[in-house]
Write an enzyme that holds these catalytic residues in place. Structure first.
Site, PDB file in Angstrom:
ATOM      1  N   TYR A 103       0.803  -1.229   0.000  1.00  0.00           N
ATOM      2  CA  TYR A 103       0.000   0.000   0.000  1.00  0.00           C
ATOM      3  C   TYR A 103       0.836   1.280   0.000  1.00  0.00           C
ATOM      4  O   TYR A 103       0.303   2.360  -0.235  1.00  0.00           O
ATOM      5  CB  TYR A 103      -0.904   0.069   1.253  1.00  0.00           C
ATOM      6  CG  TYR A 103      -2.025  -0.927   1.321  1.00  0.00           C
ATOM      7  CD1 TYR A 103      -2.269  -1.840   0.292  1.00  0.00           C
ATOM      8  CD2 TYR A 103      -2.849  -0.971   2.447  1.00  0.00           C
ATOM      9  CE1 TYR A 103      -3.296  -2.758   0.391  1.00  0.00           C
ATOM     10  CE2 TYR A 103      -3.876  -1.891   2.545  1.00  0.00           C
ATOM     11  CZ  TYR A 103      -4.094  -2.786   1.527  1.00  0.00           C
ATOM     12  OH  TYR A 103      -5.115  -3.700   1.627  1.00  0.00           O
TER      13      TYR A 103
ATOM     14  N   HIS B 134      -1.087 -11.557   2.493  1.00  0.00           N
ATOM     15  CA  HIS B 134      -2.000 -10.712   1.718  1.00  0.00           C
ATOM     16  C   HIS B 134      -2.795 -11.512   0.679  1.00  0.00           C
ATOM     17  O   HIS B 134      -4.004 -11.343   0.544  1.00  0.00           O
ATOM     18  CB  HIS B 134      -1.207  -9.598   1.031  1.00  0.00           C
ATOM     19  CG  HIS B 134      -2.028  -8.402   0.698  1.00  0.00           C
ATOM     20  ND1 HIS B 134      -1.499  -7.154   0.518  1.00  0.00           N
ATOM     21  CD2 HIS B 134      -3.358  -8.247   0.509  1.00  0.00           C
ATOM     22  CE1 HIS B 134      -2.475  -6.283   0.251  1.00  0.00           C
ATOM     23  NE2 HIS B 134      -3.603  -6.943   0.233  1.00  0.00           N
TER      24      HIS B 134
END
Length: 266
Positions: free
Chosen positions: A38, A96
């Site tokens: 991110y 993730h």
């Protein structure tokens, strides 16, 4: 303690991202969800320091990227995340995505995840974007109660009933990302009617529904008004009929579906 409502930090980069996160803390958010991909780990750390809150009052999640699942990269990437955030330990560390195409064996990276916890890098561990088949393999490898959550796309239009029912059966809490379908639920007639009845934003009604279903929610926003509106979801109590009406909105509408996604259950 895992707060049931948190803040997704995807897109909260730069000084604007820091300002939005500080606003969220001011409103009452105590759970910040970031990831190696991110580019917001440093911002999360900066916000934690600027908030003036004791470390124990903030719950921080980060996620190991799919390109760091290999055993040689896993632990160095976790240490780098801790360094970037500026903490000795995250509250929750997730995988993730499962390894695309199974390039890295599941056993290799879920074992590394457990090692990260054993070494004190993470208080809790979990997974993200895992279908039932991979959850079962993970539990067989690590033990039935090893993982704290499975973070997946869930919103009123994608309620993942098969995964939801399986998770309930084994006592695993799901964390809903994109719980407002990136704003696509605004204007929904059913949700607007229910929101009006509770004198709250549509987003608050949708989040209240997901939390009543037992999920953790991590809506993302940079707007102070939306941050406040989303946080109101904690105050909304829906009737059984309203819950039923929102359940009927499920249409299996998946927004996040990369080419190499696992085989989903719904």
């Amino acid at each position: 303690m895992h707060p049931q409502l948190g803040l997704g930090t995807y897109g909260r980069t730069g000084s604007e991202g820091i300002a939005a996160m500080l606003e969220a803390i001011e409103i009452g958010y105590r759970h910040l969800d970031t990831a190696q991909t991110y580019n917001t780990e440093a911002n999360v750390g900066e916000v934690m320091r600027r908030s003036g809150l004791p470390r124990r009052d903030l719950f921080v999640t980060t996620k190991v990227a799919d390109y760091n699942l290999d055993r040689t990269k896993f632990m160095p990437s976790v240490r780098k995340s801790l360094e970037t955030i500026g903490v000795d330990q995250v509250d929750l560390l997730l995988i993730h995505w499962p390894s695309f195409g199974g390039v890295v064996p599941l056993e290799e990276y879920v074992t590394a995840l457990a090692e990260a916890q054993q070494q004190g890098n993470a208080r809790l561990i979990g997974v993200s974007n895992f279908p039932i088949a991979l959850l079962e393999k993970t539990r067989a490898l690590l033990g039935n109660d090893a993982i704290a959550t499975n973070q997946v796309e869930i919103h009123p239009y994608l309620q993942a009933p098969n995964l939801r029912d399986y998770a309930r059966k084994i006592g695993l809490q799901l964390t809903a990302y994109q719980p407002l379908a990136k704003g696509e639920i605004s204007g929904d007639v059913t949700l607007e009617r229910i929101a009006a009845a509770h004198d709250c934003p549509v987003s608050a009604a949708a989040l209240a529904f997901l939390m009543a279903e037992g999920h953790i929610v991590i809506p993302a926003s940079g707007s102070p008004a939306n941050l406040r509106g989303n946080f109101k979801g904690l105050e909304v109590r829906l009737s059984d009929q309203e819950m039923t009406d929102i359940r009927r909105l499920d249409r299996g509408y998946r927004r996040i579906n990369p080419d190499k996604s696992p085989a989903w259950d719904d």
